[in-house]
Design a protein around this motif. Structure first.
Motif, short mmCIF file in Angstrom:
data_model
loop_
_atom_site.label_atom_id
_atom_site.label_comp_id
_atom_site.label_asym_id
_atom_site.label_seq_id
_atom_site.Cartn_x
_atom_site.Cartn_y
_atom_site.Cartn_z
N UNK A 31 -2.64 -3.97 12.31
CA UNK A 31 -2.93 -2.76 11.58
C UNK A 31 -1.65 -1.95 11.38
N UNK A 32 -1.69 -1.00 10.46
CA UNK A 32 -0.51 -0.19 10.20
C UNK A 32 -0.51 0.28 8.75
N UNK A 33 0.65 0.64 8.25
CA UNK A 33 0.76 1.14 6.88
C UNK A 33 1.72 0.28 6.08
N UNK A 34 1.41 0.17 4.79
CA UNK A 34 2.21 -0.65 3.87
C UNK A 34 2.53 0.22 2.66
N UNK A 35 3.81 0.26 2.30
CA UNK A 35 4.23 1.01 1.12
C UNK A 35 5.01 0.08 0.19
N UNK A 36 4.75 0.21 -1.10
CA UNK A 36 5.57 -0.44 -2.12
C UNK A 36 6.33 0.67 -2.84
#
Length: 615
Positions: A130-135
């Motif tokens: 789990x966590x965060x993903x940024x483009x």
């Protein structure tokens, strides 16, 4: 006597298995919901902070799972449940204030005695933990515009030094630099000089009634190099910023020609993650322009605003940007006793800054903080994104001597401000503005589902192989099954020792390894069967089976290993995860399937009379 190992080989195998078991053990303890505290303003992480955290939690009736600890420049507070984790974050955020960044995280629940001995669990990727993903989209045209701005300042300087008079020099709205000259002769002199001094620019003449203009643009090769460098520097800067703020195991990589992927595994707080990435700004050093900042702005100056809201005039020419800074540390000025920031430049920056500050000794220079923000607003019920450029003078100090590779910035209000500035400079500046165009949050429950499914696939594959080998090869099959189990332990141990990141494709590599690991034993056992059918004795059949199958096993595994190395070298991050586990699995399976099973078979059959083999 054949089929007998010397003692040192048995000791080697036992040693490898004990070490593997020790380093694989931490992965059995799982993770705890935790609040991770990092010093965003270089505030201290010490015993006083530990005491402050304990008292705040005690007043709120929250009990940590274990005593808070400082790990890798972060203070970690673990809890039994996610509810306590969320409550503790609110309490500690009010208690500690803006000097610290608080992030929700999942911390390894490894016992302290194992962690103190260096045994840590392997990292889990975003899809598992789990966590965060940024483009993030990089504004490439802004990087080209910044390069043209730098060339514009250099053009003005070169023309002044050579005493070539010109009307005006500015960037045009359509891109490029427009230089208005006084005459055709002066235009020819300027064109020749610019071509010699700045080969990256393409220079063309433009004739209009009564005007003699030069139009300059970055060459296609120079523009492409600028874009490529901007992307790579942004990746480095983002990685430095995230590392400075203490986010564990970040993934920051290029995607395509203009985008960057940022993944922060274990971080559950999207707002905090955005704050961490929101510290993406540029720095510029400019000389202060003497004069009234409230009146008309001279041609060579530009009006800025200081932190207290007061206007200030600075020269348009940029002395230095944060691109060239390699290190920065806060400290105390020996002469005044006030706070200071000590800066180190790279070779190119040192030569450039030395040349440009040589004639500016005794004059004030300003540090400009520039931030690009993308804000959303609604027009006719539709969301519209607006880009804003915020420029703020954070420091003005007098140049005491010619500045080179190392110099210091003084005139700061406090040691805290010095720490902030050192952090910003040390992390580096962005070469081009960036914008978050895609945002995803992978919850820990979804990550746990992925772990469960991946674990289930390994268990099913493992069980089916065990049954087949036991039924088909009997005692020898059971020995192969033992080697397969030890092979899995060895893979997990190596991943933990390397602190590699396990992802779903990595689990796929482990599942593939389960099937491949018995290949070597199948080759060996079939060779032994063949030797028995040919009338050889059991002892000779075992010896021949292992000896004759070795070259075939080595060839097959080496070719697969080459393919895995190529996947790692040219693949994306998911492919790399698959390649890592596959490579480790190939090497460990050769050890367990050849040397490990041979050791057990030697113990069972070696040095004794055997009438038949259970194979």
């Amino acid at each position: 006597m054949i089929n007998q190992y010397p003692l040192w080989k048995y000791l080697l195998i036992v040693t490898v298995l004990l070490i593997s078991g020790f380093y694989a053990l931490p992965n059995l303890f799982g993770e705890d919901p935790a609040v991770q505290i990092s010093a965003v303003r270089a505030a201290p992480l010490d015993r006083d902070l530990l005491g402050q955290v304990r008292e705040a939690l005690q007043r709120s009736g929250l009990t940590p799972k274990r005593e808070p600890t400082i790990e890798q420049e972060r203070l970690m507070v673990r809890f039994e449940s996610e509810d306590n984790q969320l409550k503790a974050q609110d309490v500690l955020r009010r208690e500690l204030g803006p000097s610290y960044v608080l992030a929700l995280n999942l911390a390894p629940a490894t016992p302290a005695w194992l962690a103190n001995l260096g045994a840590l669990p392997m990292y889990l990727g975003l899809d598992l933990r789990g966590g965060v993903h940024f483009l993030m989209q990089v504004d490439m045209e802004a990087s080209v515009a910044q390069a043209e701005e730098r060339h514009l300042g250099d053009i003005r300087t070169v023309l002044r030094e050579q005493r070539i008079r010109y009307g005006s020099a500015s960037r045009s709205d359509a891109g490029g630099i427009l230089l208005r000259m006084k005459s055709a002769e002066l235009r020819e002199q300027a064109a020749r000089l610019i071509r010699e001094e700045m080969p990256d620019l393409t220079v063309s003449e433009e004739d209009l009634p009564g005007e003699w203009n030069l139009r300059m643009q970055l060459s296609e090769a120079a523009a492409e190099e600028t874009r490529r460098n901007a992307l790579q520097q942004n990746i480095t800067t983002l990685r430095n910023r995230v590392n400075e703020l203490g986010v564990a195991e970040p993934v920051i990589q290029q995607q395509g020609k203009e985008q960057i992927v940022v993944q922060l595994p274990g971080v559950q707080d999207t707002v905090t993650a955005k704050k961490i990435l929101g510290a993406t700004a540029t720095l510029e050093f400019r000389m202060v322009y003497p004069g009234d900042a409230t009146g008309p702005v001279p041609v060579e100056a530009k009006r800025f605003v200081e932190r207290n809201g007061s206007p200030i005039l600075l020269r348009k020419r940029v002395m230095l940007t944060g691109d060239f800074i390699t290190d920065a540390a806060s400290g105390i000025d020996q002469e005044t006793g006030g706070p200071a920031v000590f800066i180190t430049l790279d070779g190119q920056g040192a030569r450039m800054f030395s040349k440009r500050t040589r004639d500016e000794v005794g004059r004030p220079m300003a540090v400009v903080f520039i931030e690009h923000r993308t804000e959303s607003r609604y027009e006719n019920d539709e969301e519209v994104k607006v880009k804003r450029k915020i420029e703020e003078v954070i420091n003005v100090a007098t140049i005491r001597s010619e500045l080179g590779k190392r110099f210091q910035i003084t005139g700061l209000d406090s040691t805290e401000e010095a720490r902030n500035l050192a952090l910003l400079l040390r992390a580096g500046a962005l070469a081009a503005p960036i914008e978050i165009v895609e945002e995803r949050t992978v919850g820990p429950s979804l990550g746990q589902d992925n772990i469960d499914q991946g674990f289930r696939s390994v268990v099913i594959a493992f069980a089916l192989v065990l049954v087949f080998m036991a039924v088909y090869y009997r005692v020898f099959g059971l020995v192969a099954n033992l080697a397969l189990a030890l092979n899995l332990v060895l893979i997990v141990a190596v991943l933990s020792m390397l602190q590699a990141t396990l992802t779903l494709p990595g689990i796929a590599g482990i599942v593939l390894t389960v099937g491949m690991a018995v290949d070597a034993n199948v080759l060996i056992f079939e060779r032994i069967r063949e030797e028995v059918r040919n009338g050889n004795t059991p002892q000779a059949s075992i010896h021949s089976g292992y000896e004759k199958a070795l070259s075939t096993i080595a060839d097959a595994n080496i070719t697969t290993l080459i393919a895995a190395i190529l996947l790692f070298g040219f693949g994306t991050v998911p492919i790399k995860g698959f390649a890592i586990t596959l490579s480790i699995g190939i090497l460990s399976s050769m050890f367990t399937a050849i040397m490990g099973t041979r050791a057990v078979i030697n113990l069972l059959y070696g040095g004794r009379r055997v009438a038949a083999l259970s194979i």
